[in-house]
Design a protein around this motif. Structure first.
Motif, PDB file in Angstrom:
ATOM      1  N   ALA A  23     -44.555  14.153 -48.794  1.00  0.00           N
ATOM      2  CA  ALA A  23     -45.674  13.111 -48.356  1.00  0.00           C
ATOM      3  C   ALA A  23     -46.652  14.611 -48.191  1.00  0.00           C
ATOM      4  N   ALA A  24     -45.773  14.783 -47.087  1.00  0.00           N
ATOM      5  CA  ALA A  24     -46.680  16.214 -46.040  1.00  0.00           C
ATOM      6  C   ALA A  24     -47.539  17.452 -46.750  1.00  0.00           C
ATOM      7  N   ASN A  25     -46.415  17.740 -48.255  1.00  0.00           N
ATOM      8  CA  ASN A  25     -47.601  18.641 -48.837  1.00  0.00           C
ATOM      9  C   ASN A  25     -48.538  17.806 -49.519  1.00  0.00           C
ATOM     10  N   MET A  26     -48.708  16.839 -49.586  1.00  0.00           N
ATOM     11  CA  MET A  26     -49.864  16.496 -50.444  1.00  0.00           C
ATOM     12  C   MET A  26     -50.595  15.906 -49.060  1.00  0.00           C
ATOM     13  N   PHE A  27     -50.793  15.452 -48.742  1.00  0.00           N
ATOM     14  CA  PHE A  27     -51.602  14.863 -47.537  1.00  0.00           C
ATOM     15  C   PHE A  27     -52.153  16.170 -46.975  1.00  0.00           C
ATOM     16  N   GLU A  28     -51.649  17.259 -46.617  1.00  0.00           N
ATOM     17  CA  GLU A  28     -51.896  18.736 -45.803  1.00  0.00           C
ATOM     18  C   GLU A  28     -53.497  18.961 -46.448  1.00  0.00           C
TER      19      GLU A  28
END
Ligand code: ADP
Ligand code: ASP
Ligand code: MG
Length: 403
Positions: free
Chosen positions: A276-281
């Motif tokens: 999720a972090a990789n997607m939203f960063e």
């Protein structure tokens, strides 16, 4: 003698007769020895008309010139209103953004007011004059004309009330005040006599365009009491102020809706920490604001579907960023722009159990499917199919005793 800021919206100054009517409202205040600063919007429809003209030249019309163009609507109203007051033998003068000046910071079409010089206008008020000021605009430190976002005349009025230390800030509009929902769409909506800043901020951010949300935020920050009232009737309006003075008898104060959001589902993303972090960063770096997020475990238990909402205007940018991202693997991206966000807002929700259940039950009774949910202490929002918007608003308005 009190210093007052009176703001008149687009419909209130939409025709010459209406401008003359507004001049009479100001005359009455002036005859009661009040010092009046009037903030005006462009005549209704004018800003959209100007926007359309720019689109005929180019969809990506130069941003600096767009602000020059859009700000002109307010200049017209200032001059007409000042002329109408002069005709009524009231001393009056228009002050343009660069003459005052109203200083702003930030990007074109989305600037913020950071300071307003008070000397010239205060001198004029002390000499018994009425000052007419254009809403929605300012100048940057380079001297370029800027605009502060659609509906921004409300924010100008609140900033002026703060910087000039006005005793009150009255927002004159085309309805009698703030209602439990949009009275032009749901006629059984009821006028609210008083409402807290927090609730008003939620309502306006969630779609009730009767007040612009950044104006409410500034009023809340500096404790500037506001009153929203009608230009066309003498009925009492809605007072907006801090929460302590309000008695909550109902769990829900109002229902708002907006059609500004879009829903995106990224299917079959690997289910492991950091995804999720990789997607939203990269989205956050590109200033894309993600609102609601839902994560489902998919049937194979190894992958997950992540659904989230962004502003409709950001949808192509969002899809592009996800497609270009090398740090996430997924099967496909599905987007749906035909959705609406419907929200209930109420400070009384904090102390009433079962509000969530009641909202979901009400929507299910109408056969409305909930696509995403988000909550805070005083609001509950759901994403639903756009075609069900008014049906949902009506149902929620009824079940929370607002009709
Ligand atoms: P102005 O031009 O005076 O700034 P706006 O058109 O921006 O006026 O805002 C007033 C409109 O807001 C009303 O005509 C009404 O249709 C709409 N509106 C939406 N939600 C609400 C609400 N909860 N209460 C009152 N008006 C609302
Ligand atoms: N005229 C501007 C607009 O239409 C600002 C305002 O009316 O508040 O957005
Ligand atoms: Mg408005």
């Amino acid at each position: 003698m009190v210093k007052k800021v009176l703001k008149f919206g687009g419909t209130s100054v939409g025709t010459i007769e209406r401008i003359q009517h507004v001049a009479n409202i100001i005359k009455k205040e002036h005859s009661e020895k009040n010092k009046v600063i009037a903030v005006v919007s462009a005549m209704s429809g004018k800003t959209n008309e100007l926007l359309k003209l720019s689109n005929e030249i180019a969809e990506d019309f130069n941003k600096r010139e767009l602000d020059v163009l859009l700000s002109s609507g307010e200049q017209v109203t200032c001059a007409l209103l000042s002329g109408a007051l002069t005709r009524l033998n009231i001393k009056s003068k228009s002050f343009m953004n660069w003459q005052i000046p109203i200083l702003t910071e930030g990007d074109h079409s989305n600037a913020r007011i950071i300071n307003i010089h008070v000397e010239k206008i205060n001198d004029y008020l002390n000499n018994n004059g009425v000052a007419i000021v254009p809403g929605f605009q300012g100048i940057s430190k380079n001297g370029d004309i800027t605009t502060i976002g659609r509906g921004g005349s409300d924010a100008t009025a609140v900033a002026i009330a703060k910087i000039f230390n006005a005793e009150c800030c009255e927002i004159y509009t085309d309805v009698d005040g703030v209602f439990s929902t949009d009275p032009n769409k749901i006629p059984v909506a009821k006028k609210i006599d008083k409402i807290s800043y927090d609730e008003m901020l939620e309502l306006s951010s969630l779609g009730a365009k009767v007040m612009q949300s950044s104006a409410v935020q500034t009023a809340m920050m500096y404790d500037i009491p506001l009153e929203v009232k009608s230009t066309f009737t003498e009925r009492k309006g809605t007072k907006i102020f801090s929460q302590e003075n309000i008695d909550y008898t109902k769990s829900v104060t109002g229902v708002a809706y907006s059609k500004d959001d879009a829903k995106i589902t990224v299917k079959e993303v690997e289910d492991k920490p950091g995804v999720a972090a990789n997607m939203f960063e990269p989205l956050s770096k590109a200033q894309v604001n993600v609102d609601m997020v839902i994560q489902n475990i998919s049937s194979d238990q190894k992958t997950t579907d992540i659904t989230f909402t962004v502003k409709r205007d950001d949808i192509s940018k969002t899809k592009q960023i996800l497609k270009e991202s090398t740090s996430i693997n997924y099967k496909e991206i599905i987007s749906n722009e035909k959705v609406a966000k419907v929200s209930i807002v109420g400070a009384g929700m904090v102390s009433t159990p079962g509000v969530t259940y009641k909202m979901f039950r009400g929507l299910s009774d109408e056969n409305i499917n909930i696509l995403a949910i988000s909550t805070s202490e005083i609001k509950l929002s759901v994403i639903i199919d756009e075609e069900n918007t008014l049906k949902a608003v009506k149902k929620l308005h009824t079940i929370f005793d607002l009709d």
